[in-house]
Scaffold this motif. Structure first.
Motif, mmCIF file in Angstrom:
data_model
loop_
_atom_site.group_PDB
_atom_site.id
_atom_site.type_symbol
_atom_site.label_atom_id
_atom_site.label_comp_id
_atom_site.label_asym_id
_atom_site.label_seq_id
_atom_site.Cartn_x
_atom_site.Cartn_y
_atom_site.Cartn_z
ATOM 1 N N TYR A 6 -20.565 -98.175 33.462
ATOM 2 C CA TYR A 6 -21.869 -97.585 33.758
ATOM 3 C C TYR A 6 -21.941 -97.210 35.236
ATOM 4 C CZ TYR A 6 -23.445 -99.534 29.266
ATOM 5 O OH TYR A 6 -23.591 -99.847 27.927
ATOM 6 N N TYR A 7 -21.412 -98.075 36.074
ATOM 7 C CA TYR A 7 -21.441 -97.872 37.519
ATOM 8 C C TYR A 7 -20.760 -96.556 37.895
ATOM 9 C CZ TYR A 7 -20.276 -98.726 42.462
ATOM 10 O OH TYR A 7 -20.118 -98.619 43.824
ATOM 11 N N PHE A 8 -19.576 -96.339 37.385
ATOM 12 C CA PHE A 8 -18.837 -95.126 37.748
ATOM 13 C C PHE A 8 -19.431 -93.881 37.095
ATOM 14 C CE2 PHE A 8 -15.533 -98.348 38.644
ATOM 15 C CZ PHE A 8 -15.325 -98.046 39.982
ATOM 16 N N ASP A 9 -19.933 -94.023 35.883
ATOM 17 C CA ASP A 9 -20.607 -92.889 35.242
ATOM 18 C C ASP A 9 -21.870 -92.517 36.007
ATOM 19 O OD1 ASP A 9 -18.754 -92.491 33.261
ATOM 20 O OD2 ASP A 9 -19.781 -93.723 31.775
ATOM 21 N N PHE A 13 -22.514 -88.881 37.883
ATOM 22 C CA PHE A 13 -23.680 -88.043 37.583
ATOM 23 C C PHE A 13 -24.465 -87.733 38.854
ATOM 24 C CE2 PHE A 13 -28.130 -87.333 36.676
ATOM 25 C CZ PHE A 13 -28.073 -86.345 35.708
ATOM 26 N N ILE A 14 -24.704 -88.756 39.661
ATOM 27 C CA ILE A 14 -25.456 -88.547 40.903
ATOM 28 C C ILE A 14 -24.719 -87.578 41.816
ATOM 29 C CG2 ILE A 14 -26.322 -89.670 42.999
ATOM 30 C CD1 ILE A 14 -26.660 -92.228 41.249
ATOM 31 N N LEU A 15 -23.408 -87.729 41.909
ATOM 32 C CA LEU A 15 -22.624 -86.867 42.788
ATOM 33 C C LEU A 15 -22.621 -85.419 42.313
ATOM 34 C CD1 LEU A 15 -19.599 -89.207 43.590
ATOM 35 C CD2 LEU A 15 -21.335 -88.399 45.196
ATOM 36 N N PHE A 255 -30.718 -93.369 31.227
ATOM 37 C CA PHE A 255 -30.722 -92.255 30.273
ATOM 38 C C PHE A 255 -29.718 -91.170 30.659
ATOM 39 C CE2 PHE A 255 -33.701 -91.271 33.596
ATOM 40 C CZ PHE A 255 -33.543 -89.916 33.837
ATOM 41 N N PHE A 256 -29.303 -91.129 31.913
ATOM 42 C CA PHE A 256 -28.370 -90.103 32.372
ATOM 43 C C PHE A 256 -26.929 -90.609 32.471
ATOM 44 C CE2 PHE A 256 -30.189 -92.129 36.177
ATOM 45 C CZ PHE A 256 -29.030 -92.578 36.817
ATOM 46 N N THR A 257 -26.716 -91.901 32.268
ATOM 47 C CA THR A 257 -25.402 -92.504 32.508
ATOM 48 C C THR A 257 -24.292 -91.821 31.717
ATOM 49 O OG1 THR A 257 -26.414 -94.647 32.966
ATOM 50 C CG2 THR A 257 -24.078 -94.645 32.404
ATOM 51 N N LYS A 258 -24.532 -91.612 30.442
ATOM 52 C CA LYS A 258 -23.516 -91.022 29.575
ATOM 53 C C LYS A 258 -23.112 -89.621 30.032
ATOM 54 C CE LYS A 258 -22.487 -90.510 24.645
ATOM 55 N NZ LYS A 258 -23.038 -90.632 23.270
#
Length: 345
Positions: A6-9, A13-15, A255-258
């Protein structure tokens, strides 16, 4: 283990959202000092952090078929999109002649060819001890600025300048990221981010081109002799800001992790929208810093849209060279129209 995924996903996404946002506000950096400073702040870490994550996930370099896999994943899409972008620019800018130059990547496509080169370079650098490999990568990144002919051709300048982030990421372990998330470290990183931000906003003289890694020193400085010192300073800021970013990446599922798994799609596709936006009548509506939240919303909307199932399904054949999502969608379509078993019995 799941939380680390989850951390890397979340980080990816943020990047990718920040990449889209950075490209969107680039239109205003020459006319708006706030956007210019914000743009520079983003470029101190968002691509270097992305490259570092790419290095972190390159640990399978010696696995059987790895090179074939990354060639299919990076070089073939690069060629396809280089041709598509050439046609796109030909139509968008009403050029008199269609020119396709495979060796000079269009705009954001540099990342694909550089990422391929970093994986190849890793085979040689991995034979060295980590301290020597990182030191050599940094030395090359500093010296290459004196080679005037190295620029956009095959993305060579960015390949050498940004390689230290890739190889540092390769040697990092999950435990290193865990250390960054400790409370004491977060306080230090928060202070670092604030200091860097203040310096950039208070002293706007820094040329943003130093953060792009695409030009030799002679292009950036009247006296190229001090170029190496300036790049050392930029490297220092880059690594501090990267650490600051990863210290605050959330670990739990959102909700955006995936969607963090679909960053390649966003990266390759957002350029068409951004390029169409630049120079259009819509661009002129954004005229000052008050529209910052509008641009943030548009960037977030684009990131969600381009990483959505419908876009991924539609573009998978040209990005991944696969039809699996098409086949799955077609199967579901057939099932929806098939009669329930036993209906006519």
């Amino acid at each position: 283990m799941e939380k680390r995924n989850y951390y890397f996903d979340n980080a990816k996404f943020i990047l990718i959202f920040l990449v889209v946002f950075g490209h969107l506000i680039q239109s205003y950096i020459d006319s708006n000092s706030f956007f210019s400073a914000l743009y520079k702040l983003l470029y101190t870490f968002h691509m270097p952090a992305f490259i570092l994550i790419s290095g972190f996930f390159a640990k399978g370099i010696y696995e059987k078929g790895y090179l074939k896999k990354i060639t299919k994943k990076l070089i073939i899409p690069y060629i396809i999109f280089q041709i598509i972008y050439s046609i796109f620019y030909y139509i968008l800018y009403s050029k008199s002649m269609l020119k396709i130059d495979i060796l000079n990547p269009h705009w954001s496509l540099w990342f694909l060819i550089s990422l391929f080169c970093w994986n190849i370079m890793l085979i040689a650098f991995n034979k060295l001890k980590p301290i020597y490999a990182v030191s050599l990568a940094l030395l090359i990144g500093l010296i290459v600025g004196y080679v005037d002919w190295i620029s956009n051709f095959l993305s060579l300048s960015r390949t050498f300048v940004f390689f230290p982030f890739f190889i540092v990421g390769y040697y990092l372990k999950k435990e290193h990221f865990k250390l960054l998330s400790q409370s004491r470290t977060k306080i230090m990183m928060a202070g670092t981010i604030i200091i860097v931000a203040l310096v950039i906003f208070v002293f706007p003289e820094l040329d943003e081109k130093w953060l792009l890694g695409s030009k030799p020193y002679s292009y950036l400085e009247t006296f190229s002799a001090i170029g190496l010192i300036k790049r050392m300073g930029v490297y220092t800021i880059n690594f501090l800001m990267i650490a600051g970013f990863f210290a605050f990446v959330p670990k739990r599922k959102f909700f955006f992790t995936k969607l963090g798994r679909n960053t390649l799609y966003v990266y390759l596709l957002h350029g068409f929208i951004i390029r169409a936006f630049r120079g259009s009548s819509i661009e002129s509506y954004v005229y000052d810093s008050k529209t910052l939240f509008i641009l943030l919303f548009i960037s977030l909307l684009l990131t969600f849209l381009l990483s959505s199932k419908i876009v991924i399904t539609a573009t998978q054949p040209i990005i991944e060279l696969k039809w699996s999502r098409w086949k799955k969608s077609f199967s579901r379509f057939k099932e929806s129209f098939s009669e329930p078993r036993g209906q006519n019995e």
